[in-house]
Design an enzyme around this catalytic site. Structure first.
Site, PDB file in Angstrom:
ATOM      1  N   SER A  19      -0.381   0.065   7.476  1.00 14.74           N
ATOM      2  CA  SER A  19      -0.717   1.270   6.714  1.00 14.74           C
ATOM      3  C   SER A  19      -1.287   2.401   7.553  1.00 14.74           C
ATOM      4  CB  SER A  19      -1.714   0.907   5.616  1.00 14.74           C
ATOM      5  OG  SER A  19      -1.038   0.189   4.627  1.00 14.74           O
ATOM      6  N   ASP A  62       0.787  -1.238   0.000  1.00 19.09           N
ATOM      7  CA  ASP A  62       0.000   0.000   0.000  1.00 19.09           C
ATOM      8  C   ASP A  62       0.819   1.288   0.000  1.00 19.09           C
ATOM      9  OD1 ASP A  62      -1.522  -2.143   0.783  1.00 19.09           O
ATOM     10  OD2 ASP A  62      -2.043  -1.333   2.747  1.00 19.09           O
ATOM     11  N   GLU A 115     -10.670  -2.642   4.446  1.00 16.64           N
ATOM     12  CA  GLU A 115      -9.292  -2.139   4.601  1.00 16.64           C
ATOM     13  C   GLU A 115      -9.085  -0.772   3.941  1.00 16.64           C
ATOM     14  OE1 GLU A 115      -6.649  -6.138   4.648  1.00 16.64           O
ATOM     15  OE2 GLU A 115      -6.829  -5.205   2.691  1.00 16.64           O
TER      16      GLU A 115
HETATM   17  C1  FRU Z   1      -3.833  -3.830   2.699  1.00 14.32           C
HETATM   18  C2  FRU Z   1      -3.239  -4.213   4.036  1.00 14.32           C
HETATM   19  C3  FRU Z   1      -3.614  -3.240   5.104  1.00 14.32           C
HETATM   20  C4  FRU Z   1      -2.507  -3.394   6.093  1.00 14.32           C
HETATM   21  C5  FRU Z   1      -1.336  -3.597   5.193  1.00 14.32           C
HETATM   22  C6  FRU Z   1      -0.256  -4.443   5.776  1.00 14.32           C
HETATM   23  O1  FRU Z   1      -3.079  -4.267   1.619  1.00 14.32           O
HETATM   24  O2  FRU Z   1      -3.672  -5.509   4.368  1.00 14.32           O
HETATM   25  O3  FRU Z   1      -4.883  -3.456   5.635  1.00 14.32           O
HETATM   26  O4  FRU Z   1      -2.344  -2.271   6.901  1.00 14.32           O
HETATM   27  O5  FRU Z   1      -1.822  -4.191   4.023  1.00 14.32           O
HETATM   28  O6  FRU Z   1       0.845  -4.487   4.935  1.00 14.32           O
END
Ligand code: FRU
Length: 753
Positions: free
Chosen positions: A382, A325, A500
């Protein structure tokens, strides 16, 4: 001796000549072997060496028979005798000796039981064996002396995705020599990897080479980097970095015991002249991983940087390692800051850090080092960033407003935290972290913004609550203390559309700044449109389809953009096998909200700054395009292509633009774009279709229908094919214009701006 005889038999049976020849060959070989063995024994005795390994080892069990013999099985897991490799439903089992082994997968992972040896005398210094299967205290090979477990081993199972490969391990028996002992194979585990494999148990006096624990290498920090050898898919080792004896960080790394696939840089420039120690939890004695760690001021293979065959040339990707992300997207002190989920030490997801890159124009990025690394609160998941103009947080210094990062520390509990900077380079974690405790274990990805209407900070946080997907809204006066304001259901409209990485922002409808609506966006790009009063989201429409492509996820918009544009960037799941990096970001996209007959809808366009990469243009004016006619784009070749095409389908069934080997077809009847076989709705606008196709080495992004249709699509484009092709099928189309631009690479030497 048994081993030697077996070797002779193997040689004989392996001979594919006639019988006479085979017998002859066997005799000659056997004679040769026996003479050689006699000579070796003579040499050994004559030279005073006490024992030779092959003759002195005592076989405890090799599990080659039909039954376990004198070993006693209880429960169902071990069946009635040794297995001959994998059992039904099991991955391929490898690394055992001969034809048989102990395999407690009889009846699957859930079956349990024990397998116990008859008592035997310990006569040698070591017990060597092969072991595999699950890694758990409930799955073990145990050595019991006087009824007490004195040694125990379990499967190492430390390769990504799990492995059924047995590895050699051993117990040191010196202190028990002369005592009676019993071996017990124990399977008390159910569920995934709830089984154990054992084979070839031997007493020996030659210490078997095996695994060591907490192996260290220390050096004085004199260079910028330590280069860590990584082999993709190797066993994950826990690598602890200590500085002057203090633990700084721990990462799981697929260390290369021998040849490396690539080298992951560990930046040690902050610890100059101090002692840096790498401690590895488990390493084979023969592993060269620690000796191979290099010291340098540049990245290993720096000459190739940004010129690698699968490096997107106008899409951001990290120099080394994995990204997912985008995080903390913000404009601060004249620069766009792009942070990102980064695994600096692996080609796949893991060890979540926040990587950091900056740009003055959203096109040329300079990657700086990671700013957040895992700590005692967990890996750095994230989050977002804001400029705290009024210094409500008190992190500002000398009148400079702080840049504040709000992130999830995904330990147990999983909590929300702050870090800040006043120069956009050095970041500090807030000592009062966490600022928001765990709501549920599935809470993460805070997106924060300043709500001018109510003069407060608002956080939208994804919270998985008893199987429901929700977005919680919190408010704060100072970014440090938060209170719950409302909860939005992410499952509204069917499916988990707000799953998410939520984002939430206001946009003018069809450019009318007096008519503004709020957009609540989920990670897959689906969104809702409605109002916001500083407390909760009032949706008018939910679960609208956003981007129409594939491999686009967890997009985030930039905060504090001076000209008020809403610019979004997504994680683009471009897989780049064989490269020392993996994944990338989409082109930064300018978002709009357009009134349509069905309500307000998001529009996407590449940011205008991208045009700065355009080189020469080749264009075609208005013309008819008839089926079967000669390709009008003949000779217009491009590697990094930016193509604009406007047409009216008139009588055509479809209009097809092939950019290199990616086919972009407009299906006139269905009013859909079909990009490399992937379909997305793309309504004609006043009878016309205007397409823009961006083609990089790792994929295409296609824009149509005035931005209502956006199709990002990862595909590793054939490097040899640079042709463009335009045709109409099933009838004549009118082409109004075609412009083909070759783009320059955004990476200048070393990625510097
Ligand atoms: C989305 C996610 C988020 C999390 C991050 C961890 O791709 O699953 O929810 O914070 O990736 O790398």
């Amino acid at each position: 001796m048994r081993v030697v005889l077996r070797a002779v038999w193997w040689h004989c049976s392996g001979d594919r000549g006639g019988l006479g020849a085979a017998v002859m060959t066997c005799c000659v070989r056997a004679w040769w072997l026996v003479s050689a063995l006699l000579a070796v024994s003579w040499w050994i005795c004559g030279n005073g060496v006490a024992t030779a390994a092959w003759s002195d080892d005592l076989l405890v069990a090799d599990f080659e028979g039909e039954t376990y013999g004198e070993w006693l099985a209880t429960g169902g897991a071990f069946g009635t005798g040794p297995a001959r490799g994998a059992l039904p439903g099991q991955m391929s089992v490898e690394g055992f000796a001969g034809r048989g082994l102990v395999n407690s997968f009889c009846g699957g992972d859930d079956a349990t039981g024990t397998l116990t040896s008859p008592a035997f005398r310990i006569e040698r210094g070591y017990l060597s064996f092969l072991i595999g299967g699950g890694r758990s205290e409930r799955l073990s090979l145990q050595l019991l002396v006087d009824g007490r477990v004195v040694r125990s081993a379990t499967g190492s199972n430390d390769v990504p995705g799990g492995s059924e490969h047995l590895v050699a391990e051993s117990f040191d028996l010196t202190e028990f020599k002369g005592r009676m002992a019993v071996l017990r194979v124990l399977d008390e585990a159910a569920g995934s990897w709830g089984h154990i494999n054992v084979d070839q148990i031997v007493q020996t006096d030659i210490r078997p080479r095996g695994y060591l624990t907490d192996v260290e290498r220390s050096l004085q920090a004199r260079t910028r980097y330590l280069q860590i050898p990584v082999r993709n898919g190797a066993a994950k080792r826990l690598v602890t970095v200590l500085v002057d004896g203090e633990v700084v960080v721990r990462n799981e790394i697929e260390l290369a015991d021998g040849a490396a696939d690539w080298w992951a840089p560990l930046d040690i420039s902050g610890w100059r002249d101090r002692t840096v120690t790498l401690r590895v939890d488990r390493l084979h004695e023969d592993s060269a991983a620690l000796q191979n760690v290099g010291e340098s001021d540049e990245l290993r293979d720096a000459a190739e940087l940004y010129a690698e065959p699968l490096r997107g040339q106008f899409h951001f990707s990290p120099r080394r390692g994995w990204n997912n992300d985008p995080n903390g997207c913000v404009y601060y002190n004249g620069e766009y800051h792009l942070f990102f989920q980064h695994n600096p030490y692996g080609w796949s997801w893991g060890n979540m850090h926040w990587g950091h890159a900056v740009s003055r124009d959203l096109v040329h990025w300079e990657e700086l080092g990671d700013v957040l690394q895992p700590d005692e609160l967990g890996p750095m998941f994230s989050g977002s960033a804001v400029v705290d103009w009024k210094n409500t947080s008190g992190f500002g210094e000398g009148g400079r407003p702080p840049l504040v990062l709000i992130y999830t520390a995904a330990g147990s509990p999983t909590v929300q935290c702050l870090a800040w900077s006043t120069d956009g380079r050095k970041f500090k974690k807030y000592s009062g972290n966490p600022v928001l405790g765990q709501v549920t274990g599935g809470n993460r990805d805070p997106k924060v913004f300043w709500h001018a209407g109510t003069q407060q900070w608002v956080m939208v946080l994804y919270v998985e609550q008893q199987g429901r997907h929700t977005v919680h809204f919190f408010t704060s006066a100072n970014l440090r203390e938060w209170k719950l304001a409302s909860v939005s259901e992410g499952d509204a409209g069917g499916g988990r559309y707000l799953f998410e990485c939520p984002d939430f922002f206001e946009l003018a409808v069809s450019g009318d700044v007096l008519r503004r609506k709020w957009v609540l966006l989920g990670a897959s790009g689906e969104y809702g449109v409605g109002g916001f009063d500083g407390v909760g989201f009032q949706p008018e429409q939910q679960r609208l389809a956003g981007q129409g492509g594939r491999g686009f996820y967890a997009a985030q918009s930039f905060s504090d953009v001076p000209d008020g544009r809403r610019i979004l960037i997504g994680w683009w799941q471009t897989e780049t096998r064989g490269m020392p990096f993996n994944q990338s970001m989409t082109i930064p996209l300018e978002l709009g909200l357009r009134e349509t007959s069905e309500g307000a809808r998001l529009t996407f366009a590449p940011v205008r700054e991208l045009s700065s990469l355009r080189g020469g243009v080749r264009s075609l004016g208005m013309q008819e395009l008839r089926p079967g006619q000669r390709n009008p784009l003949e000779g217009m070749e491009a590697e990094l292509a930016d193509v604009e095409l406007e047409f009216e389908p008139v009588g055509a069934r479809s209009v097809v633009l092939t950019v290199r080997d990616v086919v972009v077809e407009y299906d006139v009847l269905k009013q859909e774009l079909v990009v490399a076989g992937h379909r997305a709705a793309a309504p004609l606008q006043s009878g016309r279709q205007r397409l823009r196709v961006l083609c990089d080495r790792t994929g295409v992004e296609v824009f149509g229908s005035g931005g209502l249709c956006y199709v990002p699509l990862p595909v590793n484009v054939n490097s040899q094919n640079r042709r463009l092709y335009l045709e109409s099928r099933g009838g004549t189309a009118v082409v109004h214009s075609v412009e083909v631009y070759e783009l320059r690479s955004a990476w200048q030497r070393g990625g510097e701006r």
